[in-house]
Design a protein around this motif. Structure first.
Motif, mmCIF file in Angstrom:
data_model
loop_
_atom_site.group_PDB
_atom_site.id
_atom_site.type_symbol
_atom_site.label_atom_id
_atom_site.label_comp_id
_atom_site.label_asym_id
_atom_site.label_seq_id
_atom_site.Cartn_x
_atom_site.Cartn_y
_atom_site.Cartn_z
ATOM 1 N N SER A 156 31.593 -20.326 19.692
ATOM 2 C CA SER A 156 30.575 -20.186 19.133
ATOM 3 C C SER A 156 30.043 -21.646 18.275
ATOM 4 O O SER A 156 29.040 -21.413 18.809
ATOM 5 N N PRO A 168 21.268 -16.227 17.716
ATOM 6 C CA PRO A 168 22.033 -14.571 17.464
ATOM 7 C C PRO A 168 23.256 -14.755 17.818
ATOM 8 O O PRO A 168 24.167 -14.598 16.955
ATOM 9 N N MET A 169 23.975 -15.199 19.205
ATOM 10 C CA MET A 169 24.801 -14.313 19.838
ATOM 11 C C MET A 169 25.929 -15.697 19.666
ATOM 12 O O MET A 169 26.454 -15.076 18.617
ATOM 13 N N CYS A 172 26.639 -14.545 15.133
ATOM 14 C CA CYS A 172 27.466 -13.247 16.042
ATOM 15 C C CYS A 172 29.155 -13.476 16.081
ATOM 16 O O CYS A 172 30.040 -13.026 15.189
ATOM 17 N N LEU A 175 30.563 -15.354 12.395
ATOM 18 C CA LEU A 175 30.824 -14.463 12.157
ATOM 19 C C LEU A 175 32.341 -13.898 12.533
ATOM 20 O O LEU A 175 33.431 -13.737 11.395
ATOM 21 N N GLY A 199 32.836 -5.861 15.590
ATOM 22 C CA GLY A 199 31.780 -7.360 16.319
ATOM 23 C C GLY A 199 32.142 -7.368 17.448
ATOM 24 O O GLY A 199 31.493 -8.497 18.595
ATOM 25 N N VAL A 202 30.500 -5.438 20.134
ATOM 26 C CA VAL A 202 28.674 -5.780 20.285
ATOM 27 C C VAL A 202 29.064 -6.929 20.528
ATOM 28 O O VAL A 202 28.039 -7.539 21.733
ATOM 29 N N TRP A 203 29.691 -7.854 20.904
ATOM 30 C CA TRP A 203 29.880 -9.957 21.935
ATOM 31 C C TRP A 203 30.800 -9.261 22.907
ATOM 32 O O TRP A 203 29.491 -10.092 23.656
ATOM 33 N N TRP A 206 27.395 -8.478 24.664
ATOM 34 C CA TRP A 206 26.620 -8.773 24.439
ATOM 35 C C TRP A 206 27.010 -10.833 25.920
ATOM 36 O O TRP A 206 26.187 -10.484 26.562
#
Length: 214
Positions: A156, A168-169, A172, A175, A199, A202-203, A206
């Motif tokens: 990331s 935002p991705m 995320c 984090l 998390g 979601v990732w 995504w």
């Protein structure tokens, strides 16, 4: 279907393995008695629920490791031209993580079969064996999330610097990465481990949708 799209499908499957594992754990296994501190009782539970535990291990460990490898290589193909160093280092940690996950799944299956056999003749010995192997499994793939945290953090960070994925991705992912590294501290692990696992649902989804669309 090109490799990027295959990687996208694997990202969605990876998210699905987490959802399946959490749903089965909270909805079926824990209400039935799984997860207590009495190892003899846990050995009895495993011996009485071998089939569902084999399915659980197959999905959350074996299937997850397989799709993780494919997803990591698909992302590597996407990033290697814009951020080759970040991509190579991140992918190395992804493959290490996949290997640990796969090893945990294989060990879990062996543990399940052995505990079930031992329990029929010596429940106390089965409980002691389960306690020992559980510690090994936790060390490999459940007790800390160093490899997975490093993968998503480095990936990331590199994607953020090169704008390979959306901001935002990438935030995320960073984090999640920091949460994974924080599981090395026992006092933080219960909270940061939950952030890491939820998390990643979601990732994974995504990133999977991103690879499918682009």
């Amino acid at each position: 279907m090109n490799f990027q799209r295959i990687g996208g499908v694997c990202g969605l499957i990876a998210a699905g393995t987490y959802l399946f594992g959490i749903g089965l754990l909270l909805g079926v296994l824990e209400p039935a008695g799984y997860g207590g501190t009495d190892m003899v009782a846990q050995a009895r539970f495993l011996s009485e629920n071998q089939f569902i535990m084999y399915i659980w291990n197959l999905v959350i460990w074996i299937l997850n490791a397989i799709v993780l490898v494919i997803l990591a290589l698909a992302i590597h193909d996407r990033l290697q031209q814009k951020a080759p160093a970040f991509s190579q280092v991140a992918t190395s940690f992804a493959l290490i993580w996949a290997g640990l996950v796969l090893a945990s799944g294989m060990l879990s299956n062996i543990t399940l079969g052995t505990v079930s056999t031992l329990y029929a003749s010596d429940p106390v010995q089965a409980g002691a064996f389960l306690q020992s192997l559980t510690a090994v499994e936790e060390g490999l793939g459940g007790g800390n999330e160093l490899a997975g945290g490093l993968w998503v953090l480095i990936l990331s960070w590199g994607a953020l610097r090169t704008e390979a994925f959306s901001k935002p991705m990438n935030l995320c992912g960073m984090l999640i990465g920091f949460a994974g590294l924080s599981t090395l501290f026992p006092a933080l692990a219960p909270v940061t481990g939950a952030i890491f696992g939820l998390g990643f649902i979601v990732w994974f989804a995504w990133v999977g949708i991103h690879l499918l669309r682009n």
